[in-house]
Design a protein around this motif. Structure first.
Motif, PDB file in Angstrom:
ATOM      1  N   UNK A  18      -3.783  74.498  57.779  1.00 17.11           N
ATOM      2  CA  UNK A  18      -2.390  74.864  57.490  1.00 17.11           C
ATOM      3  C   UNK A  18      -2.278  75.933  56.420  1.00 17.11           C
ATOM      4  N   UNK A  19      -3.329  76.151  55.648  1.00 17.79           N
ATOM      5  CA  UNK A  19      -3.287  77.164  54.589  1.00 17.79           C
ATOM      6  C   UNK A  19      -4.706  77.594  54.272  1.00 17.79           C
ATOM      7  N   UNK A  20      -4.907  78.855  53.886  1.00 15.59           N
ATOM      8  CA  UNK A  20      -6.243  79.315  53.525  1.00 15.59           C
ATOM      9  C   UNK A  20      -6.711  78.767  52.179  1.00 15.59           C
ATOM     10  N   UNK A  21      -5.755  78.311  51.398  1.00 16.69           N
ATOM     11  CA  UNK A  21      -6.031  77.802  50.058  1.00 16.69           C
ATOM     12  C   UNK A  21      -4.759  77.134  49.567  1.00 16.69           C
ATOM     13  N   UNK A  22      -4.907  76.082  48.766  1.00 16.31           N
ATOM     14  CA  UNK A  22      -3.733  75.390  48.231  1.00 16.31           C
ATOM     15  C   UNK A  22      -3.859  75.296  46.714  1.00 16.31           C
ATOM     16  N   UNK A  23      -2.808  75.724  46.032  1.00 13.02           N
ATOM     17  CA  UNK A  23      -2.691  75.539  44.594  1.00 13.02           C
ATOM     18  C   UNK A  23      -1.906  74.256  44.361  1.00 13.02           C
ATOM     19  N   UNK A  24      -2.522  73.284  43.691  1.00 11.30           N
ATOM     20  CA  UNK A  24      -1.877  72.010  43.387  1.00 11.30           C
ATOM     21  C   UNK A  24      -1.364  72.069  41.954  1.00 11.30           C
ATOM     22  N   UNK A  25      -0.093  71.740  41.775  1.00 12.53           N
ATOM     23  CA  UNK A  25       0.507  71.800  40.446  1.00 12.53           C
ATOM     24  C   UNK A  25       0.901  70.405  39.967  1.00 12.53           C
ATOM     25  N   UNK A  26       0.931  70.254  38.652  1.00 11.25           N
ATOM     26  CA  UNK A  26       1.426  69.027  38.051  1.00 11.25           C
ATOM     27  C   UNK A  26       2.169  69.352  36.768  1.00 11.25           C
ATOM     28  N   UNK A  27       3.454  68.999  36.722  1.00 14.07           N
ATOM     29  CA  UNK A  27       4.261  69.167  35.506  1.00 14.07           C
ATOM     30  C   UNK A  27       4.825  67.791  35.176  1.00 14.07           C
ATOM     31  N   UNK A  28       4.273  67.141  34.165  1.00 10.83           N
ATOM     32  CA  UNK A  28       4.656  65.778  33.860  1.00 10.83           C
ATOM     33  C   UNK A  28       6.109  65.630  33.466  1.00 10.83           C
ATOM     34  N   UNK A  29       6.632  64.433  33.641  1.00 12.82           N
ATOM     35  CA  UNK A  29       8.024  64.163  33.300  1.00 12.82           C
ATOM     36  C   UNK A  29       8.293  64.434  31.823  1.00 12.82           C
ATOM     37  N   UNK A  30       7.325  64.079  30.972  1.00 14.21           N
ATOM     38  CA  UNK A  30       7.507  64.270  29.529  1.00 14.21           C
ATOM     39  C   UNK A  30       6.554  65.318  28.985  1.00 14.21           C
ATOM     40  N   UNK A  31       5.308  65.269  29.439  1.00 18.37           N
ATOM     41  CA  UNK A  31       4.291  66.185  28.930  1.00 18.37           C
ATOM     42  C   UNK A  31       3.143  66.241  29.927  1.00 18.37           C
ATOM     43  N   UNK A  32       2.380  67.321  29.864  1.00 18.26           N
ATOM     44  CA  UNK A  32       1.218  67.450  30.718  1.00 18.26           C
ATOM     45  C   UNK A  32       1.403  68.450  31.843  1.00 18.26           C
ATOM     46  N   UNK A  33       0.550  69.461  31.855  1.00 16.34           N
ATOM     47  CA  UNK A  33       0.545  70.460  32.916  1.00 16.34           C
ATOM     48  C   UNK A  33      -0.843  70.507  33.523  1.00 16.34           C
ATOM     49  N   UNK A  34      -0.909  70.735  34.840  1.00 19.74           N
ATOM     50  CA  UNK A  34      -2.206  70.762  35.506  1.00 19.74           C
ATOM     51  C   UNK A  34      -2.150  71.665  36.718  1.00 19.74           C
ATOM     52  N   UNK A  35      -3.263  72.322  36.995  1.00 18.41           N
ATOM     53  CA  UNK A  35      -3.430  73.164  38.171  1.00 18.41           C
ATOM     54  C   UNK A  35      -4.803  72.902  38.769  1.00 18.41           C
ATOM     55  N   UNK A  36      -4.898  72.988  40.096  1.00 21.93           N
ATOM     56  CA  UNK A  36      -6.179  72.883  40.777  1.00 21.93           C
ATOM     57  C   UNK A  36      -6.110  73.668  42.069  1.00 21.93           C
ATOM     58  N   UNK A  37      -7.254  74.172  42.485  1.00 23.42           N
ATOM     59  CA  UNK A  37      -7.363  74.876  43.750  1.00 23.42           C
ATOM     60  C   UNK A  37      -8.143  74.034  44.749  1.00 23.42           C
ATOM     61  N   UNK A  38      -7.638  73.968  45.967  1.00 24.45           N
ATOM     62  CA  UNK A  38      -8.319  73.287  47.065  1.00 24.45           C
ATOM     63  C   UNK A  38      -8.451  74.286  48.191  1.00 24.45           C
TER      64      UNK A  38
END
Length: 379
Positions: free
Chosen positions: A356-376
């Motif tokens: 469905x995609x050549x690459x996926x960027x996964x994001x995470x923005x926490x409700x209070x704190x915390x940011x995250x990124x990952x590539x699949x």
């Protein structure tokens, strides 16, 4: 990182059901499962019906676990089976993201009612007495966060090193980051990593409601909630991934579902210039994004972090390369707090596997704190 990391097994259970096929179908056009009644005015994505005997065969083990622990232990077993890795559990590393255990709500209500009827001078001694006599020692044990890891070790025999991380959404992202880093450094060839969350808990709903973060009223998608003032709809989910170094997987003839690229985490104070958007932008520096990459968004629906993510993604689009579709996973399974980032990685891996995609960027923005990124991406 010195070696490529493969995702070779996925154990995913949510309100939609369990297993890769039901979630792959949902990504292609499924509808969410929502309970608008049990915890009104707060909608939740409820616990699915699970055949627990398949993954937790001893009824005694099932009885001593809370619902979120049963869900997580079940999903961990699904991941092991999906990876064909049952014979490797003795040397498998385990990293778990977990919150606190579930409260005895009836006892809490009884104590609060009793305290409300007492003069302030008598409330403190009464509370101490009730805490000493009303709570069983085993109840305190059941509320330990690391019991999910313990139950996975006992039920499935995963007896390599074990780590439990706490801290809402960031715990789930850091669990994956740490597991992948340990593998890439050559400390092991295989790891089991993930988390679990049960949305149907008054204690957690009241905590989020007290800070004004919950969505009230009938369920609506993330984008519509944002336009109407924002709000969180929690989701019941457990997600575990079997991660392997490429060499380890090839040596045993295991196939890759997808390749896990860089996993990066941060924790902005979200005050002044230390914003969630700036934190994510720093995490994205140097990411090898491909034209047409899709985004598996972990947006909660809460106004500020959801707006920060939207601004961050707009910045990525402006800087290039070409950005593909953005999918809010909370529209399908709700927001699963500690389990959110592992679940989004699992969904991203399924999307990549399906082409469905050549690459996926996964994001995470926490409700209070915390940011995250990952590539699949494809292996």
């Amino acid at each position: 990182m010195t070696e490529s990391i493969w995702i070779t097994g996925i154990g995913l259970a949510s309100s939609l059901g369990e297993g890769p096929e039901v979630h792959r179908a949902a990504l292609a056009g499924g509808r969410p499962v929502v309970d608008d009644v049990s915890f009104a005015p707060y909608p939740v994505h409820p616990m699915p019906a699970l055949d627990l005997d398949r993954q937790i065969p001893k009824r005694g083990d099932q009885r001593q676990m809370e619902p979120w622990q049963r869900l997580g232990t079940h999903a961990a077993g699904l991941a092991l089976d999906h990876a064909g890795a049952r014979a490797l559990v003795a040397d498998m590393h385990l990293v778990v993201a977990a919150g606190g255990g579930e409260r005895d709500t009836a006892l809490d209500e009884a104590i609060c009612a009793e305290l409300a009827a007492l003069p302030p001078a008598e409330a403190g001694p009464c509370l101490n007495e009730r805490l000493a006599s009303g709570l069983r020692p085993t109840l305190f044990l059941a509320q330990l966060s690391n019991l999910l890891a313990g139950n996975i070790s006992i039920v499935h025999g995963v007896t390599g090193s074990s780590r439990t991380l706490m801290g809402e959404e960031e715990a789930g992202a850091d669990a994956v980051r740490i597991a992948a880093a340990r593998l890439a450094e050559g400390r092991s060839g295989i790891a089991l990593v993930g988390g679990a969350y049960a949305a149907g808990r008054w204690d957690m709903l009241l905590l989020y409601a007290a800070s004004g973060q919950l969505w009230r009223g009938p369920w609506t998608p993330v984008a519509a909630r944002q336009a109407a003032g924002g709000g969180l709809v929690t989701g019941t989910a457990a997600a575990f991934l079997v991660l392997e170094t490429e060499s380890h997987a090839r040596a045993r003839g295991a196939a890759a579902i997808a390749r896990l690229g860089p996993v990066r985490t941060g924790a902005a104070r979200r005050r002044g210039t230390d914003t969630a958007e700036a934190s994510a932008a720093a995490l994205a520096a140097g990411l090898p994004l491909r034209p047409g990459y899709a985004v598996m968004s972990g947006a909660t629906g809460i106004t500020a972090p959801t707006a920060a993510e939207a601004a961050f993604l707009a910045g990525l689009r402006a800087a290039g390369p070409e950005q593909g579709p953005v999918r809010h996973t909370a529209d399908l399974i709700g927001h699963a707090i500690e389990a959110a980032f592992p679940a989004n990685l699992a969904l991203a891996a399924l999307a990549v596997q399906a082409g469905a995609a050549p690459q996926v960027l996964v994001t995470g923005f926490g409700a209070w704190r915390g940011e995250a990124l990952a590539l699949v991406e494809p292996a």
